[in-house]
Write a protein that holds these residues in place. Structure first.
Motif: not given
Length: 360
Positions: A168-175, A179-183, A199-203, A210-219
């Protein structure tokens, strides 16, 4: 036709009220034909026993109601406190995430050409908060070449066969959404991800050079388990749901889960995270506790009844004794002895009736 049948039925079957009246009348006739002592004793006994049993019945129902309310209130306060502690901990975790991301400036992560610095920062952060975080990684995509890079520290070991494109976190990234809280999910990437469900936390930051980035934490799932570990048991089941109603944590087992009707539901809301704690307390367990406390009640009833019986005997003898004495004196008067005297220290009706003037 139907009216006649009803009338015949009424005539042929007298109501219960008339039957009770006949029974009461028969009992009164039987009682009135007994000795005066028996009448007094039985009357006092009936009134006393009726009063005692009524009080016991009222007390039992009232006590059971109050005990259940107090038990529910106690559990609710415990749940509220556990929910508050968890909410504060989640708040600290998120604030640490914000602090780490913005202290290092998320844009720098995206613009960084060397991944060594990013890995070192991720390792330091993950190690510092290892009790709350299982893994931390950064995903980077070049929108020109379409190349994606998953960056994580050297102490994490990625599971080779896992494809994160369905996460799910990757789908948010691609879109390019945030979303701070994933399902709640069972998705994992590393062998160090020990939690079965979490749950994952994402920023994320998008469109920077021309670059996208996302920080992901697995609780760490232990974060949720520890919050309710001392409360959850066979008589108290707890579920933690996210803001969308998805179950994050549950102490229900498969067999118990299907029998929720035997539980009383209580709810506590987590203000910061928006999560909701649903506690289910076993009604039967409360009833057992009430019955355990009321176990001494039969003994108390027996003692009260014995005392009532003793008081009834004393009162009966006290009331009948002067009447018996007066009866003996009257028999003496009948045979001509007019010098009898009735002495009484009380000025009640019997004392007045047995005064000297009445015999002279």
């Amino acid at each position: 036709m139907n009216k006649c049948v009803v009338e015949l039925a009424v005539l042929g079957n007298p109501g219960k009220g008339s039957g009770m009246k006949k029974l009461a009348k028969g009992f009164m006739m039987l009682l009135m034909n007994q000795r005066f002592f028996t009448k007094i004793f039985v009357s006092i006994l009936i009134v006393s026993f009726a009063g005692v049993f009524s009080l016991v019945l009222i007390y039992q129902n009232y006590f059971q109601k109050i005990f259940m309310e107090n038990e529910m209130d106690r559990v609710q306060k415990s749940i509220n406190q556990a929910a508050l502690n968890l909410d504060n901990q989640l708040n600290r975790t998120v604030q640490n995430l914000y602090f780490f991301y913005y202290l290092n400036n998320g844009e720098q992560f995206i613009e960084e050409e060397e991944t060594v610095n990013i890995k070192q920062s991720l390792e330091a952060f993950r190690t510092q908060y290892s009790g709350e975080i299982e893994s931390a990684f950064f995903i980077l995509r070049d929108n020109v070449t379409g190349e994606e890079t998953l960056i994580y520290d050297n102490n994490l070991e990625k599971v080779a066969y896992i494809n994160y494109s369905n996460h799910e976190w990757y789908k948010h990234f691609r879109n390019q959404s945030t979303e701070l809280w994933t399902k709640p999910t069972k998705d994992h990437l590393f062998y160090q991800d020990r939690s079965f469900k979490t749950e994952y936390l994402t920023l994320g930051k998008y469109g920077i050079n021309n670059r996208d980035g996302m920080l992901v934490l697995r609780l760490n799932e232990k974060l949720f388990n520890d919050a309710f570990r001392l409360l959850a048991g066979k008589d108290l089941r707890i579920e933690l749901r996210d803001s969308s109603g998805q179950v994050v944590y549950s102490s229900f087992t498969s067999g118990v889960n299907a029998n929720r009707d035997t539980y009383v539901k209580m709810v506590s809301k987590l203000n910061y995270s928006g999560f909701e704690v649903q506690a289910y307390i076993n009604k039967q367990s409360i009833i057992h506790k009430v019955q355990g406390i009321l176990g001494i009640q039969p003994l108390v009833i027996v003692v009260i009844l014995l005392v009532t019986l003793l008081i009834s005997l004393v009162l009966s003898f006290t009331l009948v004794r002067p009447i018996k004495k007066l009866l003996k004196l009257m028999k003496k008067v009948e045979i001509g002895d007019l010098n009898v005297r009735f002495s009484s220290k009380y000025t009640d009706e019997i004392g007045i009736l047995g005064s000297v003037k009445k015999f002279v």
